[in-house]
Design a protein around this motif. Structure first.
Motif, mmCIF file in Angstrom:
data_model
loop_
_atom_site.group_PDB
_atom_site.id
_atom_site.type_symbol
_atom_site.label_atom_id
_atom_site.label_comp_id
_atom_site.label_asym_id
_atom_site.label_seq_id
_atom_site.Cartn_x
_atom_site.Cartn_y
_atom_site.Cartn_z
ATOM 1 N N GLU A 168 0.929 -0.863 0.069
ATOM 2 C CA GLU A 168 -0.018 0.259 0.240
ATOM 3 C C GLU A 168 0.434 1.538 -0.170
ATOM 4 O O GLU A 168 0.954 1.960 -1.085
ATOM 5 C CB GLU A 168 -1.007 -0.078 1.382
ATOM 6 C CG GLU A 168 -1.444 1.122 1.437
ATOM 7 C CD GLU A 168 -3.047 0.924 2.463
ATOM 8 O OE1 GLU A 168 -2.949 0.449 2.978
ATOM 9 O OE2 GLU A 168 -3.728 1.976 1.749
ATOM 10 N N ALA A 169 2.061 1.174 0.689
ATOM 11 C CA ALA A 169 3.255 2.587 1.307
ATOM 12 C C ALA A 169 3.128 2.893 -0.284
ATOM 13 O O ALA A 169 3.551 3.893 -0.874
ATOM 14 C CB ALA A 169 4.278 2.339 2.408
ATOM 15 N N LEU A 170 4.321 1.395 -0.753
ATOM 16 C CA LEU A 170 4.505 1.640 -2.759
ATOM 17 C C LEU A 170 3.821 1.994 -3.594
ATOM 18 O O LEU A 170 4.267 3.087 -4.314
ATOM 19 C CB LEU A 170 4.922 0.089 -2.577
ATOM 20 C CG LEU A 170 5.450 0.083 -4.113
ATOM 21 C CD1 LEU A 170 6.913 0.910 -4.373
ATOM 22 C CD2 LEU A 170 6.069 -1.284 -4.329
ATOM 23 N N LEU A 171 2.185 1.971 -3.512
ATOM 24 C CA LEU A 171 1.401 2.392 -4.397
ATOM 25 C C LEU A 171 1.138 3.912 -3.589
ATOM 26 O O LEU A 171 0.982 4.820 -5.582
ATOM 27 C CB LEU A 171 0.480 1.487 -4.295
ATOM 28 C CG LEU A 171 0.355 -0.020 -4.888
ATOM 29 C CD1 LEU A 171 -0.928 -0.382 -4.731
ATOM 30 C CD2 LEU A 171 0.600 0.364 -6.222
ATOM 31 N N GLU A 172 1.125 4.614 -2.861
ATOM 32 C CA GLU A 172 1.060 5.107 -2.392
ATOM 33 C C GLU A 172 2.119 6.577 -2.362
ATOM 34 O O GLU A 172 1.680 7.475 -3.434
ATOM 35 C CB GLU A 172 0.666 5.676 -0.698
ATOM 36 C CG GLU A 172 -0.644 5.452 -0.101
ATOM 37 C CD GLU A 172 -0.839 5.308 1.290
ATOM 38 O OE1 GLU A 172 -1.559 5.152 1.463
ATOM 39 O OE2 GLU A 172 0.240 5.625 1.695
ATOM 40 N N ASP A 173 3.467 6.090 -2.753
ATOM 41 C CA ASP A 173 4.663 6.759 -3.133
ATOM 42 C C ASP A 173 4.338 6.708 -4.673
ATOM 43 O O ASP A 173 5.167 7.718 -5.255
ATOM 44 C CB ASP A 173 5.882 5.942 -2.495
ATOM 45 C CG ASP A 173 6.130 6.840 -1.155
ATOM 46 O OD1 ASP A 173 5.014 7.406 -0.712
ATOM 47 O OD2 ASP A 173 6.680 6.279 -0.506
ATOM 48 N N SER A 174 4.002 6.066 -5.628
ATOM 49 C CA SER A 174 3.814 5.381 -6.587
ATOM 50 C C SER A 174 3.121 6.950 -7.270
ATOM 51 O O SER A 174 3.645 7.714 -8.523
ATOM 52 C CB SER A 174 4.020 4.383 -7.359
ATOM 53 O OG SER A 174 4.665 3.142 -6.488
ATOM 54 N N LEU A 175 1.938 6.768 -6.686
ATOM 55 C CA LEU A 175 0.835 8.512 -7.207
ATOM 56 C C LEU A 175 1.701 8.949 -7.282
ATOM 57 O O LEU A 175 1.338 9.882 -7.757
ATOM 58 C CB LEU A 175 -0.255 7.312 -6.683
ATOM 59 C CG LEU A 175 -1.676 8.003 -7.265
ATOM 60 C CD1 LEU A 175 -2.115 7.733 -8.760
ATOM 61 C CD2 LEU A 175 -2.752 7.507 -6.516
ATOM 62 N N THR A 200 -5.275 0.769 -12.856
ATOM 63 C CA THR A 200 -4.428 2.048 -12.964
ATOM 64 C C THR A 200 -3.303 1.920 -11.515
ATOM 65 O O THR A 200 -4.039 1.038 -10.155
ATOM 66 C CB THR A 200 -5.141 3.041 -12.672
ATOM 67 O OG1 THR A 200 -5.622 3.130 -11.875
ATOM 68 C CG2 THR A 200 -5.431 3.174 -14.583
ATOM 69 N N LEU A 201 -2.470 2.674 -10.959
ATOM 70 C CA LEU A 201 -2.368 3.048 -9.981
ATOM 71 C C LEU A 201 -3.413 2.931 -8.728
ATOM 72 O O LEU A 201 -3.099 2.616 -7.860
ATOM 73 C CB LEU A 201 -0.884 3.773 -9.402
ATOM 74 C CG LEU A 201 0.300 3.493 -10.174
ATOM 75 C CD1 LEU A 201 1.463 4.914 -10.138
ATOM 76 C CD2 LEU A 201 0.918 2.397 -9.670
ATOM 77 N N SER A 202 -4.416 4.547 -9.379
ATOM 78 C CA SER A 202 -5.528 4.395 -8.121
ATOM 79 C C SER A 202 -6.436 3.466 -8.038
ATOM 80 O O SER A 202 -6.552 2.993 -6.865
ATOM 81 C CB SER A 202 -6.279 4.999 -8.779
ATOM 82 O OG SER A 202 -5.428 7.270 -9.305
#
Ligand code: SAM
Length: 283
Positions: A168-175, A200-202
């Motif tokens: 989850e943290a990785l996806l948040e930072d990626s976005l 999508t990332l979201s």
């Protein structure tokens, strides 16, 4: 004396059926198996009725252990290298031993087999001539954001490994760093709860928001460069030529980066325009 061979042997990443006949034969025939975690691997070998001696080979002791394994190979003994799951030396220990064996001039034989990166990419439906595999991103947010920053203009899909704790943290930072992108994850590959999730990332972030189990492979697509017509590129170059002091080289680099297009294409056009620059009128 004929030296021994180091076999690199992939083991299943979930489903035990994903071990090859050749892998089973080699694991039976070698004198010794170097394993990341001997207790973990003993279970696998017992399942297949293999009694070969296991010796531990873990990251912290790689260099030290490699010396002993090279000696055994020089004495003519064949060895197999395995990791906890998948292909050794792919986000797993192994490279140091392989390098030591190469440097000693001894044979290394890699067996093809299970690896999460190839299974995930093959199921991603992402149309691309290639991809960039970067393994695990940094665990801490600051370092992870710096790591992602370097990927902003990267023009190939990026494949990452991640644990359920940090996905989850990785996806948040990626976005945050990369902005909205097409993305894909493969979770629990080859296991009963296997999940393949294109989006999508979201949408991926939304999916993992309430917590999910299992190991992940995440693929982040490059941004699709906005179609830049020859005409609008020419207009931009002409503007820079007539209104700024920027050099041909620097303007080409800047526009290629901004627009996500080839530097040489921009440079070629810029050179022509700069050559045909009208003489400045004397005041
Ligand atoms: N050497 C392994 C390979 O060839 O894929 C990778 C080992 S690395 C320590 C473990 C990571 O691989 C996991 O955190 C996950 O990102 C990925 N992985 C391993 N098994 C997986 C599976 N069954 N489904 C999805 N990802 C997996």
């Amino acid at each position: 004396m004929k030296p021994g061979t180091l076999y690199i042997v992939p083991t299943p990443i979930g489903n035990l059926e994903d071990i090859t006949l050749r892998a089973l034969r080699i694991l039976k025939e070698v004198a010794l198996i170097a394993a990341e975690d001997t207790r973990h691997s003993r279970k696998l070998l017992t399942h297949f009725g293999i009694g070969t001696r296991l010796v531990s080979y873990y990251r912290e002791k790689e260099a030290e252990k490699a010396i002993g394994f090279v000696k055994l190979l020089q004495e003519g003994k064949d060895l197999a290298l395995i990791s906890d799951a998948g292909t050794p030396a792919i986000s797993d220990p192994g490279a140091i031993l392989v390098r030591a064996v190469q440097e000693a001039g001894l044979p290394v034989v890699p067996l093809p087999g299970a690896s999460a990166v190839t299974s995930a990419f093959s199921a991603s439906g992402i149309l691309s001539a290639g991809y960039t595999f970067l393994g695990f991103p940094p665990a801490k947010s600051g370092a992870r954001q710096k790591f992602l920053q370097k990927l902003v203009h990267h023009d190939l899909p990026v494949v990452l490994y991640e644990s359920p704790r940090r996905i989850e943290a990785l996806l948040e930072d990626s976005l945050k760093v990369l902005g909205e992108r097409d993305a894909f994850f493969a979770r629990e590959l080859s296991k009963s709860h296997e999940e393949l999730f294109p989006g999508t990332l979201s949408t991926l972030l939304e999916r993992v928001h309430d917590g999910v189990r299992g190991e992940f492979v995440l693929i982040i697509c490059p941004t699709v460069p906005e179609e830049v017509s020859g005409e609008s590129l020419e207009e931009l170059l002409l503007w820079h030529r007539d209104n700024s002091e920027i050099s041909v080289k620097d303007v080409s680099k800047k526009l290629a980066g901004d627009l996500g297009i080839s530097k040489s294409k921009v440079y070629q056009m810029a050179l022509e325009l700069w050559q045909n620059r009208p003489e400045k009128e004397n005041p």
